[in-house]
Design an enzyme around this catalytic site. Structure first.
Site, PDB file in Angstrom:
ATOM      1  N   ASP A   8      48.478  38.879  54.788  1.00 48.16           N
ATOM      2  CA  ASP A   8      49.821  38.790  54.221  1.00 48.16           C
ATOM      3  C   ASP A   8      50.395  40.206  54.238  1.00 48.16           C
ATOM      4  OD1 ASP A   8      52.057  37.805  52.718  1.00 48.16           O
ATOM      5  OD2 ASP A   8      51.113  38.604  50.907  1.00 48.16           O
ATOM      6  N   ASP A  10      53.754  41.446  51.924  1.00 48.44           N
ATOM      7  CA  ASP A  10      54.303  41.828  50.619  1.00 48.44           C
ATOM      8  C   ASP A  10      53.301  41.581  49.499  1.00 48.44           C
ATOM      9  OD1 ASP A  10      57.249  42.626  50.906  1.00 48.44           O
ATOM     10  OD2 ASP A  10      57.134  40.819  52.125  1.00 48.44           O
TER      11      ASP A  10
END
Length: 222
Positions: A8, A10
C-alpha cells in the site's frame, strides 16, 4: 510460495494519514465540533468513503465553503507531507524484496500522480515494477479490484502475493483477493480489528522479509 510483494502507499510507506486527520480535527474544533478518530480510522485506505465536508456541516449545523476548506487543508497538509520521510523500516524492507528477486508492486486507493510523485521524492520509485491506483478501478478498497489488478500486472497468482497494509479496508481487500497480509498500523489505524491478518507488526523493522516468508511457508507445509 511467495513470488511477489505488494505495498500500500498512504499510511504505510508514507504516513499521510495522521497529518490528514489532525488537520481536519483542527478545522472541526475551530468550528466548535469534533471529528472522532474512530470515525476517521474506519475510512482509511479507501477513496469510497463518507463526505467529510457534509459531516462537518451536520456536526456544526451550518453550511461551509467547501472550496475554502479544501484550500486550507492543502495549505496546511502539503508542506508537512513533502517534508516527511518513509516510515521506519520501509526502505530496508523494499531492498530485501529486491534482493530476494521477488516481483514488486504498489496497490493504492489514491491516484497515480500522488503515489508516483511521492515515491519519486523518496527515492523509492525505481524499486517498483507495477502500480495499481484508485483512478484505474471502479471501486477502491475494501473492494479487491486493486489487488487483482496489481497481481495481473505482476503476472503472479494472488495466492502467491504478500501484501503490506496499514488499514482495515486494505486488509479486507487483500484477503478478498486471496493474498497473505502483513499489517503495519499507523497512529490512526492501530485501534482497528486486524485479527484476520497473517501478521501485525509495529513497524517493518520488527521482522525480516525472510522470517515472514518462512513462517508462511511453514504454515502451508503444516
Amino acid at each position: 510460495m511467495i513470488e511477489a510483494v505488494i505495498f500500500d502507499f498512504d499510511g504505510l510507506i508514507l504516513d499521510t494519514e495522521t497529518p490528514t486527520y489532525e488537520i481536519f480535527a483542527e478545522l472541526f474544533r475551530d468550528r466548535g465540533a469534533e471529528l472522532p478518530i474512530d470515525v476517521w480510522a474506519n475510512i482509511v485506505g479507501s477513496s469510497d468513503h463518507f463526505d467529510v465536508y457534509r459531516y462537518m456541516e451536520e456536526k456544526t449545523g451550518a453550511p461551509i465553503d467547501r472550496d475554502a476548506i479544501v484550500a486550507e487543508v492543502k495549505a496546511r497538509y502539503l508542506p508537512r507531507i513533502e517534508a516527511s520521510p518513509p516510515r521506519p523500516g520501509v526502505p530496508e524492507m523494499i531492498a530485501s524484496v529486491v534482493a530476494r528477486g521477488l516481483r514488486r508492486g504498489v496497490a493504492s486507493s489514491s491516484g497515480r500522480e500522488w503515489v508516483t510523485g511521492h515515491l519519486e521524492r523518496l527515492g523509492l520509485i525505481a524499486h517498483f515494477e507495477q502500480f495499481a491506483t484508485g483512478d484505474e478501478v471502479e471501486k477502491t478498497k475494501p473492494d479487491p479490484a486493486l489487488f487483482f489488478l496489481a497481481a495481473e500486472r505482476l503476472n503472479v497468482a494472488p495466492r502467491n502475493c504478500l501484501v503490506f497494509e496499514d488499514s482495515r479496508n486494505g486488509l479486507v481487500a487483500a484477503k478478498a483477493a486471496g493474498m497473505h497480509v502483513a499489517i503495519i498500523p499507523n497512529g490512526i489505524t492501530r485501534r482497528l480489528d486486524f485479527s484476520m491478518a497473517d501478521f501485525v507488526l509495529e513497524s517493518m523493522a520488527e521482522r525480516t522479509l525472510d522470517s515472514l516468508i518462512e513462517e508462511l511457508s511453514a504454515g502451508a507445509r503444516g
